[in-house]
Design a protein around this motif. Structure first.
Motif, PDB file in Angstrom:
ATOM      1  N   ASP A 146      -8.912   1.764  -2.955  1.00  0.00           N
ATOM      2  CA  ASP A 146      -8.323   0.528  -3.487  1.00  0.00           C
ATOM      3  C   ASP A 146      -7.449   0.892  -4.687  1.00  0.00           C
ATOM      4  OD1 ASP A 146      -9.916   0.858  -5.698  1.00  0.00           O
ATOM      5  OD2 ASP A 146     -11.271  -0.794  -5.254  1.00  0.00           O
ATOM      6  N   SER A 147      -6.853  -0.132  -5.306  1.00  0.00           N
ATOM      7  CA  SER A 147      -5.880   0.169  -6.360  1.00  0.00           C
ATOM      8  C   SER A 147      -6.538   0.823  -7.572  1.00  0.00           C
ATOM      9  CB  SER A 147      -5.137  -1.102  -6.757  1.00  0.00           C
ATOM     10  OG  SER A 147      -6.071  -2.108  -7.041  1.00  0.00           O
ATOM     11  N   LEU A 182      -3.259  -0.840  -1.683  1.00  0.00           N
ATOM     12  CA  LEU A 182      -4.194   0.219  -1.267  1.00  0.00           C
ATOM     13  C   LEU A 182      -3.499   1.565  -1.347  1.00  0.00           C
ATOM     14  CD1 LEU A 182      -5.729  -1.452   1.912  1.00  0.00           C
ATOM     15  CD2 LEU A 182      -6.504  -1.612  -0.447  1.00  0.00           C
ATOM     16  N   ARG A 183      -4.273   2.613  -1.446  1.00  0.00           N
ATOM     17  CA  ARG A 183      -3.703   3.952  -1.436  1.00  0.00           C
ATOM     18  C   ARG A 183      -4.288   4.705  -0.258  1.00  0.00           C
ATOM     19  NH1 ARG A 183      -3.887   6.847  -6.580  1.00  0.00           N
ATOM     20  NH2 ARG A 183      -6.075   6.306  -6.552  1.00  0.00           N
ATOM     21  N   VAL A 184      -3.406   5.079   0.628  1.00  0.00           N
ATOM     22  CA  VAL A 184      -3.834   5.702   1.884  1.00  0.00           C
ATOM     23  C   VAL A 184      -3.595   7.195   1.785  1.00  0.00           C
ATOM     24  CG1 VAL A 184      -3.495   5.726   4.385  1.00  0.00           C
ATOM     25  CG2 VAL A 184      -3.175   3.592   3.109  1.00  0.00           C
ATOM     26  N   TYR A 194      -7.921  -2.534   9.182  1.00  0.00           N
ATOM     27  CA  TYR A 194      -7.380  -3.435   8.170  1.00  0.00           C
ATOM     28  C   TYR A 194      -6.411  -4.448   8.773  1.00  0.00           C
ATOM     29  CZ  TYR A 194      -9.264  -0.203   4.770  1.00  0.00           C
ATOM     30  OH  TYR A 194     -10.121   0.568   4.035  1.00  0.00           O
ATOM     31  N   VAL A 203      -9.032   5.693   2.537  1.00  0.00           N
ATOM     32  CA  VAL A 203      -8.264   4.589   1.971  1.00  0.00           C
ATOM     33  C   VAL A 203      -8.952   4.200   0.671  1.00  0.00           C
ATOM     34  CG1 VAL A 203      -7.425   2.249   2.335  1.00  0.00           C
ATOM     35  CG2 VAL A 203      -7.625   3.790   4.276  1.00  0.00           C
ATOM     36  N   SER A 261       0.843  -1.198   0.000  1.00  0.00           N
ATOM     37  CA  SER A 261       0.000   0.000   0.000  1.00  0.00           C
ATOM     38  C   SER A 261       0.876   1.245   0.000  1.00  0.00           C
ATOM     39  CB  SER A 261      -0.885   0.005   1.242  1.00  0.00           C
ATOM     40  OG  SER A 261      -1.713  -1.119   1.229  1.00  0.00           O
ATOM     41  N   GLU A 289      -3.559  -7.218   4.370  1.00  0.00           N
ATOM     42  CA  GLU A 289      -4.240  -6.387   3.366  1.00  0.00           C
ATOM     43  C   GLU A 289      -3.406  -5.156   3.040  1.00  0.00           C
ATOM     44  OE1 GLU A 289      -8.885  -6.199   3.851  1.00  0.00           O
ATOM     45  OE2 GLU A 289      -7.937  -6.226   5.814  1.00  0.00           O
ATOM     46  N   LEU A 326     -12.510   2.906  -0.072  1.00  0.00           N
ATOM     47  CA  LEU A 326     -12.869   1.758   0.777  1.00  0.00           C
ATOM     48  C   LEU A 326     -13.314   2.253   2.151  1.00  0.00           C
ATOM     49  CD1 LEU A 326      -9.911  -0.674   0.023  1.00  0.00           C
ATOM     50  CD2 LEU A 326     -12.219  -0.764  -0.893  1.00  0.00           C
ATOM     51  N   GLU A 356      -2.210  -5.494  -0.967  1.00  0.00           N
ATOM     52  CA  GLU A 356      -3.322  -5.243  -1.870  1.00  0.00           C
ATOM     53  C   GLU A 356      -3.260  -3.904  -2.592  1.00  0.00           C
ATOM     54  OE1 GLU A 356      -7.064  -6.393  -0.317  1.00  0.00           O
ATOM     55  OE2 GLU A 356      -6.335  -8.413   0.026  1.00  0.00           O
TER      56      GLU A 356
END
Lengths: 763, 172
Positions: free
Chosen positions: A605-606, A400-402, A390, A603, A69, A394, A611, A398
Motif C-alpha cells: 500500500d502507499s 499502490l506500489r506493485v 484487485y 503489492v 498505482s 483500486e 497487501l 489508491e
C-alpha cells in the motif's frame, strides 16, 4: 383623500410628528422590494457559496488521495562474488533513472572510475522494511563484484532501489506521485512561496495587497497580465475551475480559496499544491506535482534536485507548455534565470551562487525519466495478474506500489535481440513480415524477467508472448521421452526409427516422416531425442499412448480436460503461446519442481505495508526423478544435436539444455533453452500463420543466442544433476564398457534403470 | 435430608459437568490446531540422528547474511518476515540445500505442510543426502506427511531420517 383618511388608524395618526410629511407609498414599496431582493440575493448567494465551498472541499479531498498505482522492476541485489558486466550494470542504472556524476553526493547518482563503482541509492520502502538512502561501493574485476561496501563498511550484500517502470491509471488520467510536505526539499518549499505567493503564511486565501498591486499594474499597462492569485487560489483553479479569466470565475475562486483556508491548515494546502500543480503533459496524461515532474524532466527524485533544476520547475508553474524545456529551451532558460534571480533577491541563494547556477545548462533529459509506453508486453501481463486480485478502481486510485519481477537489463537485451536478430533473419531469408514473442524467466522462482510481444517492443497491442498460440512441433518431444524414462527405460534403450503407420479411427493411416526424410534404423533414445527423429518418437509414444502425454499436459493446465489426444500430439500438434511453453519447460529447468510463472512479487500500500505477496510455491512433478536425464539429453542437443551451432553463436563455451522446434511447412520457428538460472523461449513466425521458410535452428535460435550474448549464465553442471549414476557405455548398443574403449561415452542413469550387460572393448 | 433432596439436581449437574470436562480434556486436539515445535520435532533430533560426517556446501556470504536476518526474525516469532528474507536469499542461490530446508522449516511452522514437504524434498534432491541436513529434510517431510494424514509416508520418512547418519571415513 377621504378614502385614505378613513383607512389610517388612530394610533398611527397619534405617532405622526407635527410638521412632517408622510413617506410616499412608492418609496416604501421600493424599500420593500430592495430588501426583498437583498434577502433573496443573500439567500441564493449564501446557498451558492455553501455549494461551491462544499464542492471544492470534495475535490480537494479527492485530489489529495487519488493516486495511480506505481509499478517497479525487481530491485537489483548485488553481493560479493556476483557475476555482472559493466554494460549490464549501466543498463540497470539507466533504467532506474540514476545519473552519472563525478561525486555522487545525492541519492540517484553514481560514478564509475575504472573498475570502481559508487552508487548513491534512493530510499525505498520494501516489504521487509524501509531502506534508507545509502552509498554502495564495489569493484568489477573479471566481471565479478568484489570489495563491496555499504556506507563505508564492508558488506556481503546490498540492494538498489528498483526502477519505476510505469503506472496503472485510466487512459487520460493524471500521473503524479504524492509526497508529504517534509519530503520536499527546503529550497522548493520556500522558493515556490517566494515566487508565487510571498504572503502565503499570513493571508486567509486571498492576498488583498497582492491583488491590488496586480490590479494597478493591469490598469497601468492596459492588459490583464497579472492575476495576483495566491497559492490557495491557484490550487482551487487547478482542482476545479477552468483557466478562463473573467470576474465571475475570479469571484468563485476567491470564495473557494477562503473556504479551503478555513477548513485546512497551511501545511495541508501547500502539501497538496506541491503534489497537484500541473507541470507538463505526456500523451493524453497530465504531469502533476513536483515529485513526478522531477522524474519526468530530470529522471531524479525530487530530493535530488539541484537549485537550477528546482528553479526551472518553479518557473514552469506559470505555464508548463509555454516554458516546456524540451520544446522551448531558450524560453525555459530565461524563465529559470528569472527565478534564480528571485531566489537571490529573497535571500534563498547568495547572488554569487545564483549566478553560478544561471551559467549551467538546463540539464533536462531528452526522454522522460520513465515512459509509460515502456515494456508494454510485460505491463500487460502485470495488469492481467493484478486483475485476479484487485478491482480496476483500486489499482488506478489508491497509490499502490506493485513490485514486479522485471529485470531491466535482461529486458533490454531481449528487446535488442528482437529488433536486430529478426532483421538479420529476414535479410538472410528474404522475408519482411516476421514477428516474434519472447520470454525470459528464472525457472527456480518463477520470476518472469523479460517479455517481448512484438518485433517493435515499444509497440503496445497484440502481445504475442502471451496471446499468440501456435503449434509447438518438436518442442513437445522431451516430454514423450520423459514419460518413457519415468516408465523404466533409460537413455540407451534402443528404439526403431523405421517408417511407421498409425491407423486412425476414420480408416485413414497417419505416416509421420523424419525432417530429413530418412529412416535411421535402431537408435538409443538419447540419439532419437537429440536428433529429433519423428518416427522413433511416435513409435515410443504409441508404446504408452498419447493419452499419457495428454495427462501430463493437463496437469500443467496446458490442455483442456475435454481434449481428445490424437497421435499427432506426440509430434507437437498443440497450440501454445511462448509463455505457456516457458511454463512447460519450467518443470524441466527446475528439476521437476513446478512453480507458477509470475510477473508480480508483491503489492504494497502507499505506506509500504504488504497487501499481497506471491511467494514461490513448489509443486512436485510426478515424473521428476527422470527429469535430470532429460536435462542431460538436452545439453547434448547443443553439443551434437539439432542446436549444435548455439555455442558458436554465443561465442563461448556454455552448458545449456535446449530444444529446437519447427512446424509443418516451416510456419513456426521455436527455440527453448535453459541453464541453472535462466529459461528463455523464442517464437518466430508470421502473424497470418503462413509458411515462413524458417526452422527452429535458423530463426529462433540465433535470436536466443543474441539475447544471451554477454549475459552471465550459470551453466548446467550435468555431473551434479540430482539422482543420477554414471556409466561408460558403448554408444552403439548401450552396453556398459570400459572408459578407454573406442566409441565409449559417459551416460547417466537413474538408480534402478542401469544397464546390466558389460562387455570389453569392441574390436 | 430435605435439604439434601432439594440440592440433588444441583449436585448431579455439578458431577455431570466435572465428568464432561474430564471427558473433553481427554479428547485429542484436532490435527489442524496442533502446532509444530520445530526445535523438538526437527532440529534437535536431526542433530543427533545426523551426527557423523557432515557435508556443508559453501554458502554465498550474501545468502548467509540474509539467513542470519531470517533467524533473527524467526526468533522474534515473525515468520512472515523470516520467509521474505529467505526468499531474497533464494533468488541469489536458487539451489542451496540449506536455504531450501530453512524455507521448509518456516513453512512447517506456518502450517503450510504441502509447501514444507516440497521444499524439504527439493533440499534433499540437491543436498548431500547425508548428515544433519539430510535428517532435517526427512524429519520435515515426516512431520508434514503426518499433518497431511499420510501416516505410512510419515513413518517411511522417519526411517529415512535415521539412515542419514554417515560414519566418517577412517583417517578423516
Amino acid at each position: 383623500m377621504a378614502k385614505k383618511a378613513r383607512r389610517q388608524s388612530p394610533a398611527r395618526q397619534k405617532k405622526r410628528k407635527p410638521g412632517k410629511q408622510p413617506t410616499p407609498r412608492w418609496r416604501v414599496r421600493l424599500v420593500c422590494i430592495f430588501a426583498g431582493l437583498l434577502g433573496l440575493t443573500a439567500g441564493v448567494g449564501g446557498c451558492w457559496i455553501y455549494a461551491i465551498s462544499s464542492q471544492v472541499v470534495v475535490h480537494f479531498e479527492q485530489r489529495r488521495w487519488d493516486v495511480p498505482s506505481r509499478v517497479y522492476a525487481r530491485p537489483l541485489t548485488v553481493y560479493a562474488g556476483m557475476p555482472l558486466t559493466s554494460q549490464l550494470l549501466r543498463n540497470e542504472l539507466q533504467a532506474a533513472g540514476y545519473q552519472s556524476s563525478a561525486e555522487p553526493a545525492q541519492p540517484g547518482q553514481y560514478s564509475i572510475q575504472g573498475n570502481s563503482y559508487v552508487i548513491h541509492t534512493r530510499p525505498f520502502a520494501f516489504a521487509d522494511g524501509l531502506q534508507a538512502a545509502q552509498i554502495i561501493k564495489f569493484q568489477l574485476i573479471e566481471k565479478t563484484i568484489s570489495g563491496l561496501q555499504v556506507g563505508g563498511n564492508v558488506a556481503s550484500l546490498a540492494r538498489l532501489d528498483p526502477a519505476e517502470i510505469g503506472s496503472l491509471h485510466t487512459l487520460g488520467g493524471d500521473d503524479r506521485t504524492v509526497l508529504q510536505l517534509t519530503d520536499f526539499p527546503e529550497l522548493l518549499v520556500t522558493g515556490i512561496q517566494a515566487v508565487e505567493d510571498r504572503n502565503f503564511k499570513r493571508h486567509h486565501g486571498i492576498d488583498w495587497r497582492g491583488l491590488a498591486r496586480a490590479l494597478w499594474r493591469n490598469v497601468s499597462t492596459g492588459s490583464i497580465s497579472q492575476g495576483g492569485s495566491t497559492i490557495t487560489q491557484q490550487m482551487v483553479r487547478n482542482l476545479y475551475l477552468t483557466n478562463n479569466r473573467n470576474l465571475w470565475r475570479k469571484f468563485n475562486e476567491m470564495v473557494m480559496a477562503i473556504s479551503l483556508e478555513h477548513k485546512y491548515s497551511k501545511h495541508e494546502i501547500l502539501e497538496t499544491y506541491l503534489n497537484q500543480v500541473y507541470l507538463g503533459q505526456i500523451g493524453g496524461r497530465g504531469i502533476h506535482g513536483f515529485a513526478r515532474a522531477s522524474q519526468f524532466y530530470f529522471g531524479v527524485p525530487v530530493q535530488s534536485l539541484q537549485p537550477h533544476q528546482t528553479a526551472l520547475l518553479i518557473g514552469m508553474v506559470r505555464g508548463a507548455s509555454w516554458y516546456n524545456p524540451r520544446r522551448h529551451r531558450e524560453r525555459a532558460m530565461a524563465r529559470r534565470n528569472v527565478i534564480l534571480d528571485s531566489f537571490a533577491a529573497t535571500g534563498l541563494l547568495r547572488r554569487q551562487q545564483a549566478e553560478q547556477w544561471q551559467s549551467l545548462p538546463l540539464a533536462v533529459r531528452d526522454q522522460p525519466g520513465y515512459l509509460n509506453s515502456q515494456y508494454p508486453a510485460f505491463m500487460d501481463l502485470v495488469r492481467r495478474q493484478l486483475r485476479e486480485e484487485y478491482a480496476e478502481d483500486e489499482l488506478q486510485r489508491e497509490g499502490l506500489r506493485v513490485l514486479t519481477t522485471l529485470d531491466p537489463a535482461a529486458q533490454l537485451q531481449a528487446e535488442r535481440a528482437a529488433r536486430e536478430g529478426l532483421s538479420r533473419v529476414e535479410q538472410s531469408r528474404g522475408w519482411q513480415e516476421l514477428q516474434t514473442g519472447m520470454v525470459i524467466a528464472d525457472p527456480n522462482t518463477g520470476d518472469l524477467l523479460a517479455l517481448v510481444g512484438d518485433r517493435n517492443p515499444d509497440r503496445a497491442g497484440f502481445n504475442r508472448a502471451v496471446d499468440a498460440r501456435r503449434q509447438i512441433g518438436s518442442i513437445i518431444k522431451p516430454f514423450v521421452y520423459l514419460l518413457a524414462l519415468a516408465n523404466g527405460d533409460n537413455l540407451m534403450t534402443q528404439i526403431s526409427d523405421a517408417a511407421i503407420n498409425i491407423p486412425m479411427p476414420n480408416g485413414e493411416t497417419w505416416q509421420p516422416q523424419n525432417y530429413d526424410l530418412q529412416n535411421h534404423g535402431s537408435v538409443p533414445l538419447l540419439t532419437a531425442l537429440i536428433q529429433s527423429y519423428n518416427q522413433a518418437t511416435v513409435r515410443l509414444g504409441m508404446g504408452f499412448g498419447p493419452e499419457r502425454l495428454a495427462d501430463l499436459l493437463r496437469r500443467l493446465e496446458l490442455l483442456p480436460e475435454t481434449a481428445l489426444p490424437h497421435p499427432s500430439l506426440l509430434l507437437g500438434a498443440l497450440e501454445l503461446s511462448p509463455l505457456e511453453v516457458a511454463s512447460l519447460y519450467q518443470v524441466l529447468a527446475a528439476d521437476g519442481y513446478r512453480t507458477r510463472l509470475s510477473a508480480v512479487r508483491e503489492v504494497l500500500d502507499s505506506n509500504g505495508r504488504a497487501l499481497t505477496r506471491y511467494p514461490v510455491q513448489l509443486d512436485i512433478f510426478p515424473q521428476r526423478e527422470a527429469i535430470p536425464l532429460i536435462t542431460f539429453a538436452l545439453t547434448d542437443v547443443t553439443k551434437r544435436g539439432t542446436a549444435w551451432r548455439l555455442r558458436q553463436m554465443l561465442g563461448r563455451e556454455a552448458s545449456i539444455a535446449a530444444k529446437t522446434g519447427t512446424t509443418n511447412d516451416q510456419r513456426d520457428s521455436w527455440f527453448v533453452g535453459y541453464t541453472d538460472d535462466r529459461l528463455a523461449v523464442v517464437w518466430v513466425g508470421r502473424d497470418d500463420n503462413q509458411p515462413a521458410g524458417i526452422a527452429g535452428s535458423t530463426a529462433a535460435m540465433p535470436i536466443w543466442a543474441e539475447m544471451f550474448n554477454g549475459m552471465p549464465l550459470r551453466n548446467i553442471d550435468v555431473y551434479r544433476l540430482p539422482g543420477l549414476t554414471w556409466y561408460w557405455v558403448d554408444w552403439l548398443d548401450g552396453w556398459v564398457t570400459d572408459a578407454n574403449c573406442p566409441g565409449a561415452g559417459l551416460v547417466p542413469f537413474r538408480a534402478g534403470s542401469e544397464p546390466v550387460q558389460w562387455r570389453p572393448c569392441r574390436n | 435430608m430435605k435439604v439434601m433432596f432439594t440440592k440433588l439436581p444441583i449436585i448431579t449437574l455439578l458431577i455431570l459437568s466435572v465428568m464432561l470436562i474430564a471427558c473433553s480434556s481427554q479428547q485429542p486436539v484436532p490435527i489442524q490446531e496442533r502446532s509444530v515445535d520445530i526445535e523438538q520435532q526437527v532440529r534437535q533430533p536431526a542433530e543427533v540422528e545426523g551426527a557423523g560426517l557432515q557435508v556443508r556446501p559453501l554458502q554465498n556470504p550474501g545468502v548467509r547474511e540474509l539467513v542470519s536476518q531470517a533467524d533473527q526474525a524467526e526468533q522474534n516469532n515473525n515468520l512472515e518476515q523470516a520467509g521474505i528474507f529467505l526468499e531474497r536469499a533464494l533468488r541469489i542461490q536458487t539451489r542451496d540445500p540449506e536455504l531450501l530446508q530453512r524455507i521448509a522449516e518456516i513453512k512447517l511452522q506456518q502450517s503450510s505442510y504441502e509447501q514444507a514437504l516440497n521444499y524439504a524434498s527439493r533440499s534433499y534432491d540437491v543436498g548431500p543426502k547425508v548428515g544433519e541436513l539430510c535428517s532435517r529434510n526427512w524429519r520435515t517431510i515426516g512431520v508434514s506427511r503426518e499433518f497431511l494424514d499420510d501416516i505410512a509416508g510419515a513413518e517411511e520418512a522417519r526411517q529415512r531420517s535415521i539412515t542419514c547418519a554417515a560414519k566418517k571415513p577412517e583417517g578423516f
